[in-house]
Scaffold this motif. Structure first.
Motif, PDB file in Angstrom:
ATOM      1  N   ARG A  86       0.835  -1.214   0.000  1.00  0.00           N
ATOM      2  CA  ARG A  86       0.000   0.000   0.000  1.00  0.00           C
ATOM      3  C   ARG A  86       0.872   1.268   0.000  1.00  0.00           C
ATOM      4  O   ARG A  86       0.545   2.251  -0.653  1.00  0.00           O
ATOM      5  CB  ARG A  86      -0.924   0.029   1.210  1.00  0.00           C
ATOM      6  CG  ARG A  86      -2.016  -0.993   1.177  1.00  0.00           C
ATOM      7  CD  ARG A  86      -3.106  -0.592   0.199  1.00  0.00           C
ATOM      8  NE  ARG A  86      -4.248  -1.464   0.349  1.00  0.00           N
ATOM      9  CZ  ARG A  86      -4.488  -2.515  -0.401  1.00  0.00           C
ATOM     10  NH1 ARG A  86      -3.648  -2.827  -1.382  1.00  0.00           N
ATOM     11  NH2 ARG A  86      -5.549  -3.266  -0.209  1.00  0.00           N
ATOM     12  N   ARG A  91      -0.413   4.920  -0.688  1.00  0.00           N
ATOM     13  CA  ARG A  91      -1.504   4.889   0.291  1.00  0.00           C
ATOM     14  C   ARG A  91      -0.936   4.685   1.699  1.00  0.00           C
ATOM     15  O   ARG A  91      -1.157   3.658   2.330  1.00  0.00           O
ATOM     16  CB  ARG A  91      -2.479   3.787  -0.098  1.00  0.00           C
ATOM     17  CG  ARG A  91      -3.107   4.044  -1.461  1.00  0.00           C
ATOM     18  CD  ARG A  91      -3.805   2.850  -2.063  1.00  0.00           C
ATOM     19  NE  ARG A  91      -4.887   2.364  -1.225  1.00  0.00           N
ATOM     20  CZ  ARG A  91      -5.563   1.255  -1.490  1.00  0.00           C
ATOM     21  NH1 ARG A  91      -5.273   0.537  -2.563  1.00  0.00           N
ATOM     22  NH2 ARG A  91      -6.519   0.857  -0.702  1.00  0.00           N
ATOM     23  N   ASN A  93      -1.606   5.953   4.647  1.00  0.00           N
ATOM     24  CA  ASN A  93      -2.528   5.742   5.770  1.00  0.00           C
ATOM     25  C   ASN A  93      -3.004   4.298   5.832  1.00  0.00           C
ATOM     26  O   ASN A  93      -3.079   3.699   6.917  1.00  0.00           O
ATOM     27  CB  ASN A  93      -3.721   6.699   5.692  1.00  0.00           C
ATOM     28  CG  ASN A  93      -3.328   8.127   5.999  1.00  0.00           C
ATOM     29  OD1 ASN A  93      -2.340   8.379   6.684  1.00  0.00           O
ATOM     30  ND2 ASN A  93      -4.101   9.070   5.483  1.00  0.00           N
ATOM     31  N   ASP A  94      -3.333   3.719   4.673  1.00  0.00           N
ATOM     32  CA  ASP A  94      -3.706   2.296   4.628  1.00  0.00           C
ATOM     33  C   ASP A  94      -2.534   1.421   5.056  1.00  0.00           C
ATOM     34  O   ASP A  94      -2.722   0.430   5.753  1.00  0.00           O
ATOM     35  CB  ASP A  94      -4.152   1.886   3.218  1.00  0.00           C
ATOM     36  CG  ASP A  94      -5.519   2.421   2.847  1.00  0.00           C
ATOM     37  OD1 ASP A  94      -6.263   2.860   3.746  1.00  0.00           O
ATOM     38  OD2 ASP A  94      -5.835   2.401   1.641  1.00  0.00           O
ATOM     39  N   ARG A  97      -2.273   1.491   8.817  1.00  0.00           N
ATOM     40  CA  ARG A  97      -3.383   0.742   9.423  1.00  0.00           C
ATOM     41  C   ARG A  97      -3.129  -0.763   9.343  1.00  0.00           C
ATOM     42  O   ARG A  97      -3.294  -1.490  10.324  1.00  0.00           O
ATOM     43  CB  ARG A  97      -4.696   1.105   8.717  1.00  0.00           C
ATOM     44  CG  ARG A  97      -5.930   0.432   9.308  1.00  0.00           C
ATOM     45  CD  ARG A  97      -7.197   0.800   8.521  1.00  0.00           C
ATOM     46  NE  ARG A  97      -7.093   0.558   7.089  1.00  0.00           N
ATOM     47  CZ  ARG A  97      -7.216  -0.636   6.509  1.00  0.00           C
ATOM     48  NH1 ARG A  97      -7.445  -1.703   7.226  1.00  0.00           N
ATOM     49  NH2 ARG A  97      -7.118  -0.756   5.192  1.00  0.00           N
ATOM     50  N   LEU A  98      -2.704  -1.243   8.180  1.00  0.00           N
ATOM     51  CA  LEU A  98      -2.422  -2.669   8.007  1.00  0.00           C
ATOM     52  C   LEU A  98      -1.229  -3.107   8.857  1.00  0.00           C
ATOM     53  O   LEU A  98      -1.245  -4.185   9.460  1.00  0.00           O
ATOM     54  CB  LEU A  98      -2.194  -2.993   6.539  1.00  0.00           C
ATOM     55  CG  LEU A  98      -3.443  -2.906   5.664  1.00  0.00           C
ATOM     56  CD1 LEU A  98      -3.063  -2.839   4.189  1.00  0.00           C
ATOM     57  CD2 LEU A  98      -4.375  -4.066   5.936  1.00  0.00           C
TER      58      LEU A  98
END
Length: 181
Positions: A86, A91, A93-94, A97-98
């Motif tokens: 990501r 990405r 932010n993704d 989070r992951l």
């Protein structure tokens, strides 16, 4: 092993064969193998597809058996690899989070190998995003497979270069990870 030595076509064959088995644990491992292989081949859509399939099929009740058979928890490792992907896709932010989900899973399991795998990719993610890595590695200091020094380089690289000492140390580490019996 085929992926780490850049033998991608055999790795695709192994991953595909695992995905065809009537064994949900082997199928998850197959999707992991295909996901990381496609990543290193630069086929990010295929990598994303297979890593997500492994995450979606994950059953936490099978984690212990999966770790005994394949060495690490598939959800945590696929989450961190998908997180890194990501970041490459822009990405961040993704990705964070992951990676946070992967770290939480590794902490919950209290599994050293899984925790180190996730830590390795967290450091890689932070380096890619040009930021400092917060926290400390599992156990406090780099150990075993992940240990490095500025002078000698990573243990795995020294073994690949033909160092008998590094090969013996890697074998000792691998032996310590094997499930009893």
């Amino acid at each position: 092993a085929a992926v780490t030595s850049c033998r991608f076509e055999p790795a695709v064959g192994y991953g595909t064969a695992l995905c065809r088995l009537d064994d949900p644990i082997a199928r998850i491992e197959g999707h992991y193998v295909l996901g990381v292989t496609r990543f290193w081949q630069g086929e990010f859509a295929g990598a994303e597809h297979h890593l997500q399939r492994a995450i979606d099929a994950y059953d936490p009740r099978n984690s212990l058996e999966h770790r005994a058979r394949f060495g690490q928890d598939p959800e945590a490792v696929c989450l961190c690899r998908l997180g890194y992907l990501r970041a490459l896709q822009g990405r961040a932010n993704d990705a964070d989070r992951l990676m946070d989900r992967a770290a939480a899973q590794a902490t919950l399991l209290d599994d050293f190998l899984t925790a180190w795998y996730v830590w390795h990719w967290k450091v890689a993610l932070d380096r890619y995003l040009r930021r400092e890595t917060a926290g400390r590695p599992p156990g406090g200091e780099p150990q075993g497979f992940f240990s490095t020094t500025d002078r000698e380089g990573p243990l795995w690289a020294r073994a690949e270069a033909g160092s008998p000492e590094a090969e013996a140390e890697l074998e000792s580490i691998a032996h310590s990870w094997r499930a009893p019996g």
